[in-house]
Design a protein around this motif. Structure first.
Motif, PDB file in Angstrom:
ATOM      1  N   LYS A  98       0.827  -1.197   0.000  1.00 12.46           N
ATOM      2  CA  LYS A  98       0.000   0.000   0.000  1.00 12.46           C
ATOM      3  C   LYS A  98       0.871   1.261   0.000  1.00 12.46           C
ATOM      4  O   LYS A  98       0.521   2.270  -0.631  1.00 12.46           O
ATOM      5  CB  LYS A  98      -0.929  -0.026   1.208  1.00 12.46           C
ATOM      6  N   GLN A  99       2.017   1.189   0.675  1.00 12.73           N
ATOM      7  CA  GLN A  99       2.951   2.307   0.648  1.00 12.73           C
ATOM      8  C   GLN A  99       3.461   2.548  -0.773  1.00 12.73           C
ATOM      9  O   GLN A  99       3.557   3.689  -1.228  1.00 12.73           O
ATOM     10  CB  GLN A  99       4.126   2.036   1.590  1.00 12.73           C
ATOM     11  N   GLU A 100       3.756   1.479  -1.496  1.00 12.04           N
ATOM     12  CA  GLU A 100       4.225   1.613  -2.878  1.00 12.04           C
ATOM     13  C   GLU A 100       3.127   2.186  -3.772  1.00 12.04           C
ATOM     14  O   GLU A 100       3.408   3.008  -4.661  1.00 12.04           O
ATOM     15  CB  GLU A 100       4.692   0.261  -3.403  1.00 12.04           C
ATOM     16  N   VAL A 101       1.876   1.778  -3.527  1.00 13.14           N
ATOM     17  CA  VAL A 101       0.752   2.327  -4.291  1.00 13.14           C
ATOM     18  C   VAL A 101       0.633   3.830  -4.029  1.00 13.14           C
ATOM     19  O   VAL A 101       0.457   4.627  -4.963  1.00 13.14           O
ATOM     20  CB  VAL A 101      -0.566   1.618  -3.921  1.00 13.14           C
ATOM     21  N   PHE A 102       0.755   4.212  -2.768  1.00 16.47           N
ATOM     22  CA  PHE A 102       0.669   5.641  -2.424  1.00 16.47           C
ATOM     23  C   PHE A 102       1.794   6.417  -3.101  1.00 16.47           C
ATOM     24  O   PHE A 102       1.568   7.514  -3.637  1.00 16.47           O
ATOM     25  CB  PHE A 102       0.744   5.811  -0.906  1.00 16.47           C
ATOM     26  N   LYS A 103       2.986   5.867  -3.083  1.00 19.17           N
ATOM     27  CA  LYS A 103       4.126   6.514  -3.750  1.00 19.17           C
ATOM     28  C   LYS A 103       3.835   6.728  -5.225  1.00 19.17           C
ATOM     29  O   LYS A 103       4.060   7.818  -5.765  1.00 19.17           O
ATOM     30  CB  LYS A 103       5.370   5.641  -3.574  1.00 19.17           C
ATOM     31  N   ARG A 104       3.316   5.707  -5.897  1.00 25.93           N
ATOM     32  CA  ARG A 104       3.030   5.820  -7.327  1.00 25.93           C
ATOM     33  C   ARG A 104       1.926   6.830  -7.598  1.00 25.93           C
ATOM     34  O   ARG A 104       1.950   7.532  -8.617  1.00 25.93           O
ATOM     35  CB  ARG A 104       2.676   4.447  -7.890  1.00 25.93           C
ATOM     36  N   LEU A 105       0.955   6.907  -6.695  1.00 28.75           N
ATOM     37  CA  LEU A 105      -0.106   7.904  -6.853  1.00 28.75           C
ATOM     38  C   LEU A 105       0.447   9.323  -6.699  1.00 28.75           C
ATOM     39  O   LEU A 105       0.052  10.237  -7.431  1.00 28.75           O
ATOM     40  CB  LEU A 105      -1.209   7.654  -5.830  1.00 28.75           C
ATOM     41  N   VAL A 106       1.364   9.509  -5.760  1.00 30.07           N
ATOM     42  CA  VAL A 106       1.979  10.823  -5.581  1.00 30.07           C
ATOM     43  C   VAL A 106       2.746  11.228  -6.836  1.00 30.07           C
ATOM     44  O   VAL A 106       2.652  12.366  -7.303  1.00 30.07           O
ATOM     45  CB  VAL A 106       2.909  10.830  -4.348  1.00 30.07           C
ATOM     46  N   PHE A 107       3.499  10.285  -7.414  1.00 28.36           N
ATOM     47  CA  PHE A 107       4.245  10.591  -8.630  1.00 28.36           C
ATOM     48  C   PHE A 107       3.313  10.804  -9.825  1.00 28.36           C
ATOM     49  O   PHE A 107       3.705  11.437 -10.808  1.00 28.36           O
ATOM     50  CB  PHE A 107       5.264   9.489  -8.920  1.00 28.36           C
ATOM     51  N   ALA A 108       2.104  10.265  -9.724  1.00 26.18           N
ATOM     52  CA  ALA A 108       1.096  10.537 -10.756  1.00 26.18           C
ATOM     53  C   ALA A 108       0.327  11.824 -10.459  1.00 26.18           C
ATOM     54  O   ALA A 108      -0.583  12.184 -11.212  1.00 26.18           O
ATOM     55  CB  ALA A 108       0.123   9.360 -10.860  1.00 26.18           C
ATOM     56  N   ASN A 109       0.699  12.500  -9.362  1.00 28.11           N
ATOM     57  CA  ASN A 109       0.059  13.752  -8.939  1.00 28.11           C
ATOM     58  C   ASN A 109      -1.460  13.574  -8.854  1.00 28.11           C
ATOM     59  O   ASN A 109      -2.234  14.325  -9.453  1.00 28.11           O
ATOM     60  CB  ASN A 109       0.417  14.887  -9.889  1.00 28.11           C
TER      61      ASN A 109
END
Length: 321
Positions: free
Chosen positions: A207-218
């Motif tokens: 879930k942390q990795e998903v959140f990271k990817r969402l942040v990079f997707a703005n």
């Protein structure tokens, strides 16, 4: 002899002031135009490459490209806009001439700030990444503490959120679902058979990795996504992100090849891929940080900081530990 000494001191002061180049509210020139570089629209500021708004960064790929150019000795320029809490834009212009880096910070639009434009000469830039943040730091800089300046820091620590869960629906008719909020997954096995998994959840590190990817997707920014295609049997997606007390909902089709569409498709496919794997509750043990203190049988490590933060901690806090 006294006159000679006085002239030397005066020259040194002039050189120091020119090197720091602190001026008032003079206007600054925009970065060099690049035909293949996408410019962001920011009110009152032209030629913006990267936009840093509280919790979201747009155009970070151009920051990475600028960093790569520095490592390869390629002359480049970049303009970053950071927004203050009050909503004022702080403009950072980076210029690399193939040998050294110039960092110009323009505070003239911040009515609560100094109103200055400050230019520093730096030698290089480093990139530091860990599980919760990514930093680009100018180093070997004159006239600033520790000789370092954090140019851009992107934070993506899901544990700092009061709530972070997501619901992903996917398929031609959105017939499949992965829901970490209700801890349930539903997947179509055949046309007439559906598997429902109760008590389903993804481990924290996924879930942390998903959140990271969402942040990079703005993910906090508005998206113009394509939800319809003239193609049969196309995969469709709907992602609802529960973040603190709010929600963000995105619906798009796999045929959406826009920057936002591609990024969100990659996030969705990562979630689907991880949901099909047998997950361990705990990830492989990994320690990443700076060693603050070592004794015979103890090592004190500071995690989730960059090198500039570490220098500050060493100076201000070590004697208090």
């Amino acid at each position: 002899m006294k006159n000679f000494t006085y002239i030397n001191i005066l020259l040194m002061l002039i050189i120091l002031l020119v090197g720091c180049n602190t001026v008032g509210n003079d206007s600054i020139k925009g970065g060099t135009q690049k035909a293949d570089r996408y410019k962001l629209e920011v009110k009152g500021v032209d030629n913006v490459d990267v936009l840093d708004t509280h919790g979201g960064v747009e155009g970070w790929e151009q920051m990475q490209g600028f960093y790569d150019n520095i490592q390869n000795g390629i002359a480049s320029d970049l303009r970053i806009v950071h927004y203050t809490i009050e909503g004022a834009p702080i403009v950072t212009d980076l210029t690399y001439n193939g040998e050294s880096l110039e960092v110009k910070n323009d505070y003239s639009r911040d009515t609560y700030g100094s109103g200055e434009i400050i230019t520093n000469k730096c030698g290089n830039m480093v990139k530091e990444a860990n599980d919760t943040n990514l930093s680009y730091i100018a180093i070997d800089c004159n006239c600033i503490p520790y000789g370092m300046d954090t140019i851009l820091q992107i934070s993506y620590d899901s544990s700092e959120q009061d709530l972070f869960e997501f619901e992903l629906m996917y398929g031609e008719e959105l017939e499949n679902e992965i829901n970490t909020l209700t801890k349930q997954a539903k997947k179509e096995i055949t046309v007439n058979e559906t598997e429902v998994m109760a008590d389903f959840d993804l481990p924290p590190h996924i879930k942390q990795e998903v959140f990271k990817r969402l942040v990079f997707a703005n993910y906090l920014a508005e998206k113009d996504l394509k939800a319809m295609c003239d193609i049969e049997d196309i995969m469709n997606y709907q992602l609802k992100v529960h973040i603190n007390s709010g929600q963000r909902v995105f619906r798009w089709a796999a045929c959406d090849q826009s920057v936002d569409g591609v990024k969100l498709t990659e996030v969705a496919e990562y979630i689907i891929e991880q949901s099909d794997k047998k997950q361990s509750v705990e990830p492989e043990i990994k320690v990443q940080g700076y060693v603050l203190e070592m004794t015979k049988d103890t090592m004190l490590i500071v995690e989730e900081i960059n090198m500039l933060d570490f220098e500050w901690i060493k100076l201000n806090c070590l004697n208090q530990i």
